[in-house]
Structures are given as structure tokens and as C-alpha cells.
Enzyme design. Sequence first.
Site, PDB file in Angstrom:
ATOM      1  N   GLU A 430       0.814  -1.218   0.000  1.00 12.26           N
ATOM      2  CA  GLU A 430       0.000   0.000   0.000  1.00 12.26           C
ATOM      3  C   GLU A 430       0.844   1.263   0.000  1.00 12.26           C
ATOM      4  O   GLU A 430       0.778   2.075   0.910  1.00 12.26           O
ATOM      5  CB  GLU A 430      -0.955  -0.036   1.189  1.00 12.26           C
ATOM      6  CG  GLU A 430      -1.932  -1.184   1.025  1.00 12.26           C
ATOM      7  CD  GLU A 430      -3.012  -1.261   2.094  1.00 12.26           C
ATOM      8  OE1 GLU A 430      -2.690  -1.043   3.259  1.00 12.26           O
ATOM      9  OE2 GLU A 430      -4.161  -1.541   1.730  1.00 12.26           O
ATOM     10  N   GLU A 506      -4.015 -10.643   0.336  1.00  8.59           N
ATOM     11  CA  GLU A 506      -4.779 -10.550   1.583  1.00  8.59           C
ATOM     12  C   GLU A 506      -6.218 -10.920   1.255  1.00  8.59           C
ATOM     13  O   GLU A 506      -6.764 -10.461   0.249  1.00  8.59           O
ATOM     14  CB  GLU A 506      -4.757  -9.126   2.164  1.00  8.59           C
ATOM     15  CG  GLU A 506      -3.384  -8.705   2.629  1.00  8.59           C
ATOM     16  CD  GLU A 506      -3.334  -7.274   3.170  1.00  8.59           C
ATOM     17  OE1 GLU A 506      -4.359  -6.771   3.667  1.00  8.59           O
ATOM     18  OE2 GLU A 506      -2.257  -6.673   3.069  1.00  8.59           O
TER      19      GLU A 506
HETATM   20  C1  GAL Z   1      -4.923  -4.013   4.206  1.00  4.72           C
HETATM   21  C2  GAL Z   1      -3.498  -3.742   4.590  1.00  4.72           C
HETATM   22  C3  GAL Z   1      -3.107  -4.457   5.846  1.00  4.72           C
HETATM   23  C4  GAL Z   1      -4.149  -4.249   6.904  1.00  4.72           C
HETATM   24  C5  GAL Z   1      -5.475  -4.711   6.408  1.00  4.72           C
HETATM   25  C6  GAL Z   1      -6.574  -4.463   7.384  1.00  4.72           C
HETATM   26  O1  GAL Z   1      -5.371  -3.063   3.336  1.00  4.72           O
HETATM   27  O2  GAL Z   1      -2.621  -4.115   3.568  1.00  4.72           O
HETATM   28  O3  GAL Z   1      -1.865  -3.977   6.262  1.00  4.72           O
HETATM   29  O4  GAL Z   1      -4.218  -2.909   7.194  1.00  4.72           O
HETATM   30  O5  GAL Z   1      -5.807  -3.986   5.265  1.00  4.72           O
HETATM   31  O6  GAL Z   1      -6.410  -5.092   8.574  1.00  4.72           O
END
Ligand code: GAL
Length: 998
Positions: A430, A506
Site C-alpha cells: 500500500e 490478503e
Molecule cells: C490491508 C493492509 C493491511 C491491513 C489490512 C486491514 O489493506 O494491507 O496492512 O491494514 O488492510 O487489517
Amino acid sequence: MHESHDDGGRAALTSFEPGAGRLAPRSVAASDARVLDLDGSWSFRLAGGLRDVTQGIAEPSFDDSAWDRVSVPGCWQLQGLRDAGGELLPRGQARYGVPAYTNVIYPFPIDPPAVPDENPTGEYRRWFELEDLGSSSWTLRFEGVDSHATVWLNGVQLGWSTGSRLATEFDATPALREGRNLLAVRVSQWSASSYLEDQDMWWVSGIFRSVRLLERPAGGIGDHHVMADFDHTTGEGVLRVVTDVPATVDVPELGVEGLPAGEELRIAGASPWTAETPRLYDVVIRSEGETLSVRVGFRTVRVVDGVITVNGAPIRFRGVNRHEWHPDTGRTLSEDVLRADVLLMKRHNVNAVRTSHYPPDARFLDLCDELGLWVIDECDLETHGFELVGWQGNPSADPRWRTAYLDRMERTVERDKNHPSVIIWSLGNESGVGDNLRAMAEWVHDRDPSRLVHYEGDFDSSYVDVYSRMYPDHAETELIGQGADARTNDATADAHRRGLPMLLCEYAHAMGNGPGGLTEYEALFDRYERLHGGFVWEWIDHGIRQVDREGREFFAYGGDFGEPVHDGNFIADGLLFPDRTPSPGLLEYAAVIAPVRVGFVDGAGGLTVRIENRHDVIDTAGLRFLWTVELDGRAEESGELDVPVVAARDVSEALLPSPAIPPPGSRRVVTVRVVIAQPTPALPEGHEIAVGQHVVTGPPVPARVGAARPQRDEDGWRIDRATFDHSGDLTALGSLVLQGPRLDVWRAPTDNDRGWLGHDRAWQELGLDRLLHRVDEVDVVGDELVVSSTTLAAGTDAGFRTTTSWRSTGDALALRLRVVPIGQWSMRGPRNPDGSASRRPVYVPRIGLWFGLPAGVASVDWLGLGPGESYRDSRDGVRVGAWRASVTELQTPYLKPQENGLRSEVWSAAVRWDDGTTLRLAHDTPFGFAVRPWSSTALAAAAHPTDLQPGATTHLTLDFAHHGLGSNSCGPDATPAHRLHAHELEREIRIAVDGEGR
Ligand code: GAL
């Protein structure tokens, strides 16, 4: 020596440069050269900022005897939460500032490269002895200092460095003396580099990883690069070791001796390294002045036809995102904790880890090599806070930061390049878009073409090798699998992206109760070869151990330390609780990603057990398949299945006799457990990796004619041993005094209910948390007592009409519930394009019944899914059986209390009090239940589990339907199939009380 005023290094703190005076990054390995471990007790003082730094800190003559002593490595904010003896201090008495948690927002003004003058600054000093310097050089190595370190040895400044989670080395030789040496380090919490370190985690500081002084003998090996491929077409290992000085290479186990560094050797009979077969070879690299011992794994990573392969075989990621965290020591982890993480992953079927969002403690990667995990090694980089200013001034696109970006990437790759487990480099997280990111990718492609490059923010994937996304919902993920996802503007880039393998860096946000919907994602990964699986966000809750005023422990989250800006419990989104207890989410994930799947087909020839080997590499020779047959939890038969060895990604079958139909109201369950027969360093013998169940349900319990009709008396009504008041409330059943029932259509919002869709707010708007119940009529119809009521909140018309009909079945009381929604189960949504108001549906948290029971419940037994909690979109991690739990065991202590503890798909339950009184619940149509010592209202109001106090009432919720969990705290809502719309529902349950007492 240094008489001039020390301004705390103001210029360096606001420099775009990553450091000064540092040595080139490299790999280190076990060596026969001397190592002086500088970890241990150091003198420490926390300065408030630039105006407060200690003058003369670097001078040996400076007297630091009044300073505190702290352990290095350590995070000073966490160290300061305890007294010198290690006891937790009452809140408000922290000695070294406090940890602060923000997700995206910078906790300082966005004005790069400037940082606040109020810059907490840790001043560290330590003496050490060194004899016999000889003719060697000496390198001072820091594995991690958060964030900006200036280093002096014997009063001489060696340099300064940034890059908190990256190793830094300085040449100590010119300043080093024989005998006593003074090392001084000044660590500033904020520096220009902080703009590059905006990861979603606690801001904590200090020398948090080890410090060592390494002897560099004359003729020693500065850097070594082991390239160990595996040629799956010939079965050969292909070895080439590059060193900066002439050296030779031995691999005794493979008969390799004296291979000159730089030369390639093809080695027949080398076994390949994979996460499933982490085969390592001891390799010795010898130069004139030094001998290194390294562990090498042979493996080759390639993209073939848009699919990631290792050693020629496609691989699937069943991964997690791992931050480094411990509730007492923060980002400082002992080797035991690192090992515990890898073992916990392996024992929960996790096969891959993304080191979000920085390179981990180097020892973690040694363990991944040794025990077998695929690794995406991510650079220490995130600039997410710039999103809040429209990405104006984002360092990723500003050439002044180019050196710092490249420096970070180089230090990541150079430190970790010899790990077979690392198969993908990630540029960071990010950080928007910009040429600095592209430059990093280009540098990596050039330096290490043997691995793939990842960066999720490169949406077009123009300079990366894998298409990566975070949190797409199931529908979009499916479209990506099909290659039918939306096109981007740049046709060339779009075409390129479509040809790449895809992964979810993620997904499935594990915050609080959840994630739901894992099974459905896994099915998509199974269906589309391009989808390589994903990495659940995230591994562990970053809670910090604290005690409340009564001395009870709890885990703190954002805001608990009074931070002016913070993101609350968004930091508690892991599959492990902070003390590394697996959450129900981890058990669910383990079951969903199990590398063996067991299915059943009951046919004329018997019960066919279908064994699907979902490993990418290994067959099932090391496994056993144990079966049992149980009737309502009582073992009837057991044995071991004779399954032919199943190759990786293949299927086989075995046969069992078909289970006999069980008696009315019973379940006969065939369970096949897949356990380890040949133990590995990660998986002990007998460890269960998968379970499959086949359930045969008996016929319904025959309807019984009521022995007694409802009778009117002066207190209300009576049916057998059940008494009702005039409003039709059940007041007692035999000796048991009760309250209720009440229609229960709310739940203490989960973190996912409180997600971006805001279900919790919708429920509040409809008043589901403050419903009013009105009895419309109580009447006897036939042999039933029929109570009609209406449930609505003030100011809204959305609710339910409820009919509760009671009748005796002789040995029990049958309750028939009928609910019919009324009013508008919707609320104002965004405006339609034509300006008209839109409405969006409001889902119903649950449809169930609440009963108030006396306190003092000793245990609850049930037949159904257990032993843990389960919800409709998260019920793979539980199994059908007979279970018992105390009321405490029925609660799941999410860091921020919320709906939890539901036991679902239950066909009978018994709540037992100390005196033997037992409330029995049963029905052929399975139901869910939760038993709590507090109300849903109290649960919703609590900030921490310690806020919840058991009251005089035990709260029993019968659950007939509920909205799924989903993952909306950051990902999608429950899938459409798991959403609960307001709808008509009719359900029955039988209730009885037996035993003595009340
Ligand atoms: C994503 C980010 C993570 C964490 C997650 C929410 O966007 O890459 O670092 O913030 O969201 O828990």
C-alpha cells in the site's frame, strides 16, 4: 574530542537518504570467525526530542550510572509498561511513553521529510570487552532498529541508518580497541524514513532485534550467493555459489568437494526442496580466511502458461500474512516464539506466509527453510497515509526518495537471497504508485531472476510477475479465475495482467468473530488453476498484555493508551489470540485448507470414502486413515481404512459398510480422521490433518399426543409441570424458574457487522437493540396454549409478529415458534442516479428465542457441531459429536467483546446446574444455542472481556437462523447464500426439565 553542540542529528533525521557510513548489504551465515553477541543489558535514557538529547552521549567519559537499564533487543514503549522487576505497571505509569496504534493515518503531520521536534529518542550505551583484535576487520551488525539510529564507537560516529526492519552494518575496525569499548546508539522514533513505514501496526521503537560484532578475517567471505536450482526434467540439483573472494564449496552428503565458487555443477540424486518436502543440505563454503556453513535447498520457481510452478509442479498457497508480534515484547521475538509460529502454521495446514509488511527476524526464514513454508518476503515499505491526502506527495512517485526505496529493496534481497523458502519478493504494501516502485522491481529482476516479483499496488501488473489483489469478494474472484474481470484502460498492460498467475495477497479479514466464507473462496481456488490461493489477513492479534484496576489481565488495543489518533481494535484481526491460542477462525481455516479432503458416497455397494490428496508434491504414504462409527456420540465401531497411496493432486477411494439407519431422533456418524503416520520435524505422529464425516439421521421422533391440555389458574396457565403467567410467559418448568421466551433477533455486533457496510448501524436504526415486546393475545387452541405477540422498536415499523404455541408431549413441552416479518426491513441507501432515494435491505442478525435461566450452570452437554463455536458460513472447523463445556468454555474471548460462542447444528442439548437440575432441549431439525452469563446488550457494550461480569441470570439464546459472519471488517459481507433476509419462519423445539433441586 567532540566539543561541538549535539543537535540530535536534525539534518540526518530529515534526510531523504537512507543512511550514511553503512556497509553494503549482504548475507551472513554461520561462520568460524568470531562473533561477539552484544545483546543483553544496556544503559538507557528516553529523551523527549531534539532539545533534550544527552550531550556527550558518545564519550567514554560520560557517566550514565543514573540511567535505567533495559534489555536489548527490546521495544522501549513495551519495556516501559513494566517496572524494573518486570511487573506490569498500573495504566498511566508507563515509563517510556506508550505504544500507539494507527492503521493508515500517520501519527505525525504529513510534511515530508520533516518530523516533529517532539521526537521520542532512546539513548543506549553499552560497554564490551574485546581481546586480540588481530589483523581482522570488525563489522557491527544491527538486525533491526526502529526507526533512525546514529551509532558511535568509542566516541567516533560510525554512521546512521534507517529502515527499521532491515539489517545494517557498519565498519567498526577504525574505532575498535583492544580491551574495553563503548558503543552508544541514539534511536529516534521519527525520521523522514517514518513516512516509508506506515504499516498497520503499533508504533513502537528501539533496538528491537539483535546486535553483534562480527569478525571479518583477512581473506574472509564478504558475501555469498547460493543458487541452487532443481531440474525436474533430469532430477538434478544445479548448484552455483558466488562469493566475493576465491572460495570452494563442499556438499558432503552429495559427494561434492572443492567445487570452485562461481562454477556451476549439476548433481545427480539431489532431492528437491519444497514447502512439503523441506529437504536441506549442509554446504560448506571455504575461503582462505573463513569457513561458512549454510543450509541449501534445491528448487526452481517458474511461471509456466500463467501458472506458478516449483520444480515443474503447480503450487497452491494456503497462506497467512504474518506481522511479528508478542503481547509482552512487541516486535522483539525469541527463537521459541519464532518456532512456535512456524509450528502453529504447519499444524494448522498453513503452507505459505507473506511477511507483511517487512522482512521478518532472519531466524524466522531459517525455520521456514527447515520446516517448510513458501514465503513471500516483503520489503519494509508502506506509505498508505498519503492516501488520506489524495496521494499528494507520495514518496513512491518522488525521485528524491529513489535511493531510499532501492536501499530497502537491496537490503531485503541481499539479506535473504539464500533462503529456499523465499520464492517471491514483494516490493512492499500500500504505497500507491510511482516510478520508485518500478525501479525496485527492475533492480530485483536484474539481481535475482530466479524468483518472482510481487506488488499488489501495481494493478496493471506492468512490472510484477504475479497479479495480486486484496479482499475481492467471491464473485469478483471467480471472474478473475475465468479471465472475465473488468478491463483496465491500458490494453497492453491489461493483456499482460490477464496472462499472469493470480493470488490474493490478503483476503478473509480475521478480525473478531470470523472470517466467514473461507470454504467458498477455497472452492474457487480449486476450480481455477490461475488462482493460486491466498493469504488470510492476518496471523495474530497484536494485543498488548495489560492489567485492569482489579489486577485482571486483558489485551489492550488502539486507544487503550490514550493515543490522540488511533484505530481501535482494528489491530486485533488475527487467527491467533495475542497469547497464541488459536481462534475459531484458525481452526476453520485449517479445516478448509486441509491438504487431504475426505468425501463420502453412500451407495448400494456400501459407503465409498473418497480421499482427495490436495498436496502439490507429496503422496499419502505418510498418512493413516482412521475411521469410527458413533451413535449420538457413543462409539460403536472403529478401524483403519486401507487406502491405496494417492499421488499429489490425485484422488482414490476406499469402501466401508453403509451405516445402519439410527433410531428416531438419533444420528449415526462415520468419521474418517487423517493422521500423520510418518512424523516430520513439524508434524508429530498421530497429528490430525483432516477429518471427514458422514451423518445418517434417524427418522423424526414420532409426534406424541399431549398428555395434558393447558389449564387456567389464578397465576395464569399451566401445562403439566409448566407454569405460565397471564401474559403467556413461561415462569417455571418443574423445579426450574425461567424467564421468557422473547423473540431474539439481535446480536452483539461482530467486527464484521461493524464493517464498511455498517450492519450494526442499520440494526440500530431499526432499533433491533432496543426492541419492545407486546403480547397481543393468550389463548388455548385445541391442546395448545397460543401466545401471539409483536416485537417492534420505538419509531420504526420493522419487526415481527410472533406466535408461540405450547403443548405437552407427555415427557416434554413442545414449543412451536412462528415469526412473520412486518414493516420495512430496509433503510435509506445512496441516492439513485435519477436523484430518487434508494433503499437497501437490512439483514436480520438472527431469528431466535431468548430465555433467562438461573445462574450457576455447571455444564452444557450437546449433540451437534462442536467443540467450538460455529456459524453458517464458518462451520468446517467443527465436527458432529457429543460435547460438554462449562459456561466459561462456551465463550470466545475476542479482544473487543462481540457475538460469539454459538454452537450450531445441534439436535439436543442439556444445561445442567450444580444441584443436578437439567434443562433439556431437543429437536429433529437442528438448532443453535448460546449460553452466556451476560446479556447481548452487555456483550455489545464491553470494551474488553474484563468489562463483562456474570450476573444473576444465565442467558440462553436458541438460534434458528442467523446472518453469516462474512469478513466485512475489511472484506466482503457474508456471501448471498449466507445472508438472512427478514422472512417467515416456523420452528419447533422440545423442552424438558429433570433432576432435583429448584
Ligand atoms: C490491508 C493492509 C493491511 C491491513 C489490512 C486491514 O489493506 O494491507 O496492512 O491494514 O488492510 O487489517
